[in-house]
Design an enzyme around this catalytic site. Structure first.
Site, PDB file in Angstrom:
ATOM      1  N   VAL A  30      -5.700   7.166  11.831  1.00  0.00           N
ATOM      2  CA  VAL A  30      -6.473   6.118  12.491  1.00  0.00           C
ATOM      3  C   VAL A  30      -7.155   6.656  13.739  1.00  0.00           C
ATOM      4  O   VAL A  30      -8.367   6.535  13.914  1.00  0.00           O
ATOM      5  CB  VAL A  30      -5.551   4.914  12.831  1.00  0.00           C
ATOM      6  CG1 VAL A  30      -6.275   3.892  13.696  1.00  0.00           C
ATOM      7  CG2 VAL A  30      -5.043   4.272  11.545  1.00  0.00           C
ATOM      8  N   THR A  59      -0.496  -1.141  14.403  1.00  0.00           N
ATOM      9  CA  THR A  59      -0.186  -2.439  13.789  1.00  0.00           C
ATOM     10  C   THR A  59       1.027  -3.083  14.464  1.00  0.00           C
ATOM     11  O   THR A  59       2.100  -2.491  14.518  1.00  0.00           O
ATOM     12  CB  THR A  59       0.085  -2.222  12.281  1.00  0.00           C
ATOM     13  OG1 THR A  59      -1.091  -1.659  11.707  1.00  0.00           O
ATOM     14  CG2 THR A  59       0.406  -3.518  11.572  1.00  0.00           C
ATOM     15  N   LEU A  79      -8.675   0.917   7.581  1.00  0.00           N
ATOM     16  CA  LEU A  79      -9.042   2.091   6.764  1.00  0.00           C
ATOM     17  C   LEU A  79      -7.955   2.440   5.754  1.00  0.00           C
ATOM     18  O   LEU A  79      -6.775   2.173   5.957  1.00  0.00           O
ATOM     19  CB  LEU A  79      -9.340   3.303   7.653  1.00  0.00           C
ATOM     20  CG  LEU A  79      -8.239   4.015   8.444  1.00  0.00           C
ATOM     21  CD1 LEU A  79      -7.387   4.932   7.582  1.00  0.00           C
ATOM     22  CD2 LEU A  79      -8.868   4.824   9.554  1.00  0.00           C
ATOM     23  N   PHE A 131      -8.294  -4.035  -6.274  1.00  0.00           N
ATOM     24  CA  PHE A 131      -6.826  -4.124  -6.190  1.00  0.00           C
ATOM     25  C   PHE A 131      -6.188  -4.832  -7.375  1.00  0.00           C
ATOM     26  O   PHE A 131      -5.147  -5.473  -7.247  1.00  0.00           O
ATOM     27  CB  PHE A 131      -6.371  -4.699  -4.845  1.00  0.00           C
ATOM     28  CG  PHE A 131      -6.291  -3.611  -3.813  1.00  0.00           C
ATOM     29  CD1 PHE A 131      -7.441  -2.999  -3.348  1.00  0.00           C
ATOM     30  CD2 PHE A 131      -5.063  -3.144  -3.356  1.00  0.00           C
ATOM     31  CE1 PHE A 131      -7.382  -1.940  -2.454  1.00  0.00           C
ATOM     32  CE2 PHE A 131      -4.983  -2.087  -2.453  1.00  0.00           C
ATOM     33  CZ  PHE A 131      -6.155  -1.487  -2.010  1.00  0.00           C
ATOM     34  N   GLY A 156      -0.168  -0.633 -12.772  1.00  0.00           N
ATOM     35  CA  GLY A 156       0.481   0.668 -12.957  1.00  0.00           C
ATOM     36  C   GLY A 156       1.885   0.671 -12.393  1.00  0.00           C
ATOM     37  O   GLY A 156       2.633  -0.308 -12.547  1.00  0.00           O
ATOM     38  N   CYS A 168       1.874   1.877   4.466  1.00  0.00           N
ATOM     39  CA  CYS A 168       1.403   0.641   5.106  1.00  0.00           C
ATOM     40  C   CYS A 168       1.835  -0.649   4.419  1.00  0.00           C
ATOM     41  O   CYS A 168       2.463  -1.498   5.047  1.00  0.00           O
ATOM     42  CB  CYS A 168      -0.111   0.679   5.209  1.00  0.00           C
ATOM     43  SG  CYS A 168      -0.691   2.180   5.988  1.00  0.00           S
ATOM     44  N   LYS A 192      -1.178   8.158  -3.870  1.00  0.00           N
ATOM     45  CA  LYS A 192      -2.449   7.862  -4.527  1.00  0.00           C
ATOM     46  C   LYS A 192      -3.281   9.137  -4.518  1.00  0.00           C
ATOM     47  O   LYS A 192      -2.963  10.067  -3.770  1.00  0.00           O
ATOM     48  CB  LYS A 192      -3.193   6.702  -3.857  1.00  0.00           C
ATOM     49  CG  LYS A 192      -3.637   6.971  -2.430  1.00  0.00           C
ATOM     50  CD  LYS A 192      -4.469   5.794  -1.941  1.00  0.00           C
ATOM     51  CE  LYS A 192      -5.094   6.084  -0.606  1.00  0.00           C
ATOM     52  NZ  LYS A 192      -5.940   5.002  -0.124  1.00  0.00           N
TER      53      LYS A 192
HETATM   54  C1  UGA Z   1      -3.713   0.248   2.949  1.00  0.00           C
HETATM   55  C2  UGA Z   1      -4.872  -0.780   2.980  1.00  0.00           C
HETATM   56  O1  UGA Z   1      -5.602  -0.702   1.756  1.00  0.00           O
HETATM   57  C3  UGA Z   1      -5.800  -0.508   4.170  1.00  0.00           C
HETATM   58  O2  UGA Z   1      -6.807  -1.527   4.233  1.00  0.00           O
HETATM   59  C4  UGA Z   1      -4.984  -0.528   5.461  1.00  0.00           C
HETATM   60  O3  UGA Z   1      -5.799  -0.244   6.588  1.00  0.00           O
HETATM   61  C5  UGA Z   1      -3.894   0.532   5.362  1.00  0.00           C
HETATM   62  O4  UGA Z   1      -3.052   0.228   4.216  1.00  0.00           O
HETATM   63  C6  UGA Z   1      -3.069   0.476   6.630  1.00  0.00           C
HETATM   64  O5  UGA Z   1      -2.499  -0.574   6.936  1.00  0.00           O
HETATM   65  O6  UGA Z   1      -3.069   1.460   7.366  1.00  0.00           O
HETATM   66  P1  UGA Z   1      -3.487   2.791   2.094  1.00  0.00           P
HETATM   67  O7  UGA Z   1      -2.018   2.584   2.266  1.00  0.00           O
HETATM   68  O8  UGA Z   1      -4.122   4.009   2.631  1.00  0.00           O
HETATM   69  O9  UGA Z   1      -4.294   1.537   2.725  1.00  0.00           O
HETATM   70  O10 UGA Z   1      -3.785   2.814   0.531  1.00  0.00           O
HETATM   71  P2  UGA Z   1      -4.287   1.780  -0.570  1.00  0.00           P
HETATM   72  O11 UGA Z   1      -5.567   2.240  -1.098  1.00  0.00           O
HETATM   73  O12 UGA Z   1      -4.197   0.381  -0.092  1.00  0.00           O
HETATM   74  O13 UGA Z   1      -3.196   2.007  -1.710  1.00  0.00           O
HETATM   75  C7  UGA Z   1      -1.826   1.633  -1.522  1.00  0.00           C
HETATM   76  C8  UGA Z   1      -1.072   1.758  -2.823  1.00  0.00           C
HETATM   77  O14 UGA Z   1      -1.472   0.740  -3.745  1.00  0.00           O
HETATM   78  C9  UGA Z   1      -1.292   3.087  -3.566  1.00  0.00           C
HETATM   79  O15 UGA Z   1      -0.046   3.547  -4.047  1.00  0.00           O
HETATM   80  C10 UGA Z   1      -2.215   2.725  -4.713  1.00  0.00           C
HETATM   81  O16 UGA Z   1      -2.072   3.563  -5.833  1.00  0.00           O
HETATM   82  C11 UGA Z   1      -1.745   1.310  -5.017  1.00  0.00           C
HETATM   83  N1  UGA Z   1      -2.768   0.486  -5.694  1.00  0.00           N
HETATM   84  C12 UGA Z   1      -3.954   0.237  -5.084  1.00  0.00           C
HETATM   85  C13 UGA Z   1      -2.501  -0.058  -6.948  1.00  0.00           C
HETATM   86  O17 UGA Z   1      -1.409   0.137  -7.514  1.00  0.00           O
HETATM   87  N2  UGA Z   1      -3.467  -0.820  -7.547  1.00  0.00           N
HETATM   88  C14 UGA Z   1      -4.656  -1.081  -6.960  1.00  0.00           C
HETATM   89  O18 UGA Z   1      -5.480  -1.804  -7.586  1.00  0.00           O
HETATM   90  C15 UGA Z   1      -4.919  -0.534  -5.705  1.00  0.00           C
END
Ligand code: UGA
Length: 427
Positions: free
Chosen positions: A11, A121, A155, A251, A255, A262, A322
């Site tokens: 961040v 946060t 982000l 989202f 899976g 987060c 991810k």
């Molecule tokens: C998440 C939020 O998306 C951000 O907006 C937020 O700022 C951040 O947390 C935070 O609080 O710092 P992040 O943890 O980097 O971001 O990753 P995501 O893209 O949200 O993915 C989180 C998990 O959900 C991953 O394991 C991903 O594979 C999974 N996921 C995501 C799914 O299983 N399905 C989806 O459709 C999307």
């Protein structure tokens, strides 16, 4: 504008680099001296697309500076961003890092009305209850000597620079109008809408956003579990559902559930806050419980398909939570490997970026440098992270396994015959 940033993690550093690129003079500080030395040399200590070039260009242009001396960052700064992490312990958010950073800021703030902008946060109410009294204790009267804003960050790892440059919205939770005005001025050349709210509202927007994202994931996974039973592809369902603009397709990728530092942490903190207030958080509890069981579904499916895993060699493709990151925090791979070990399987794993990080958690399993190497020695395999390169997996790769079977924890676009693959929530 002169800006200080305390904390050079994802961040802090992404924000510092983007603000410097927009012409501000930004200095970031961090306790980690190695990190600071790297930034000083124009290198990014974090693997994040676009960050290295932004750091390099802005260090060269002397708009971005890094220092281990807090005074350099804070003295004369108009806005001091605090972007240190706030881990949870038993669901309770730990404020020590943040308190240390605020205290440090008060030691060196010299501007006329410097504004502390909190990116970290914090559960709703914490800034008013915990941070304002701390400022007072350190001789700064909030609203008189300095301003305060809660400015949550949205982000995602992997798209951090893009997310900071063009966020869907900028949320400013202000102690007073003067603080909010100054922060709005900093963001005036961003094209994103800015909303100004109370500090508590801004804190809650962050938690509600992450919780709703997690809700969508657990929801689509639960529907996906039913779809699989009915021989329906959840991705076709998500496509149709997501075309409703009130819902959106984002989202809804089903899976092995969500990992990362987060979503889980924020939901746990919110559940804990609810408990403290005597409110039942049954939706949030359900999101977590669906996620926990979803993470290990691939192991259950594998066992159904090939019987006892005792003595079997199981390959794991992908370890990070991810694609696009080396981070393994709360990755489903951790739970999957644990289940496999408990069932007596031998595990061999590959990730293009995260092998080293997973070695810190599982030092005793075998790691490979390519996915083909993993498949060659395995009886069967589980795909955990949908890295782009796994789309190249074909019949020949899977035939390398003694019992050609790939359980897919994430949907990929492979070229292998269906009889050798099985999705966690799709046929
Ligand atoms: C998440 C939020 O998306 C951000 O907006 C937020 O700022 C951040 O947390 C935070 O609080 O710092 P992040 O943890 O980097 O971001 O990753 P995501 O893209 O949200 O993915 C989180 C998990 O959900 C991953 O394991 C991903 O594979 C999974 N996921 C995501 C799914 O299983 N399905 C989806 O459709 C999307």
């Amino acid at each position: 504008m002169k800006i200080g940033v305390i904390g050079a993690g994802y961040v802090g550093l992404s924000l510092a680099a983007v603000l410097a690129d927009k012409g501000n003079l930004v200095t970031c500080v961090d306790r980690d001296r190695e990190k600071i030395e790297q930034i000083k040399m124009g290198e990014s200590p974090l693997k994040e697309e676009g960050l290295d070039i932004l750091v390099q260009e802005n260090i060269e242009a002397e708009r971005l500076k890094a220092s281990s001396n807090e005074e350099n960052a804070i003295k004369d700064a108009k806005i001091i961003f605090i972007a240190v992490n706030t881990p949870t312990e038993n669901g309770q958010i730990q404020l020590q890092n943040l308190k240390d950073a605020v205290k440090t800021a008060t030691n060196y703030m010299t501007d006329n009305y410097p504004v502390l902008a909190i990116k970290s946060t914090l559960t709703p109410g914490s800034t008013r209850k915990e941070i304002l009294p701390l400022l007072q204790e350190n001789g700064m009267e909030p609203g008189e000597d300095c301003g305060v804003c809660v400015n949550p960050e949205f982000l995602s790892q992997g798209t951090a620079i893009q997310d900071v440059r063009e966020p869907d919205r900028i949320v400013i939770g202000e102690l007073d109008e003067k603080s909010g005005e100054l922060l709005s001025r900093l963001y005036s050349d961003f094209e994103s809408p800015v909303i100004r709210e109370s500090m508590e509202t801004a804190e809650m927007i962050k938690y509600a956003s992450n919780s709703l994202l997690a809700t969508k994931i657990s929801f689509i996974n639960e529907i996906g579990n039913l779809c699989k039973e009915l021989d329906v592809d959840i991705y076709d369902v998500a496509e149709g559902v997501g075309m409703d603009s009130r819902i959106s397709r984002e989202f809804l990728d089903s899976g092995t559930g969500f990992g990362g530092s987060c979503l889980e942490k924020d939901i746990e903190a919110l559940i804990s806050l609810m408990k403290n207030r005597g409110i039942e958080g049954s939706v949030l509890e359900a999101i977590m419980s669906v996620n926990e069981s979803q993470k290990v579904k691939p192991v259950e499916i594998l066992e159904e398909r090939i019987g006892s895993l005792e003595g079997k060699r199981i390959g794991i493709l992908g370890l990070s939570f991810k694609p696009g990151t080396a981070d393994v925090t709360n990755s489903p791979a951790i739970d999957i490997i644990n289940q496999l070990i408990n069932r007596g399987a031998e595990v061999t794993a590959y990730d293009p970026e995260a092998n080293e990080n997973m070695k810190k958690i599982y030092g005793d399993i075998e790691y490979s440098e390519t996915y083909t190497e993993v498949l060659e020695g395995s009886d069967a395999a589980i795909l955990v992270t949908d890295w782009e390169e796994f789309n190249n997996i074909d019949r020949g790769d899977l035939k390398k396994m003694s019992n050609p079977l790939l359980i897919e924890g994430r949907k990929i676009d492979h070229n292998a015959p269906e009889k050798f693959t099985e999705g966690v929530t799709w046929p």
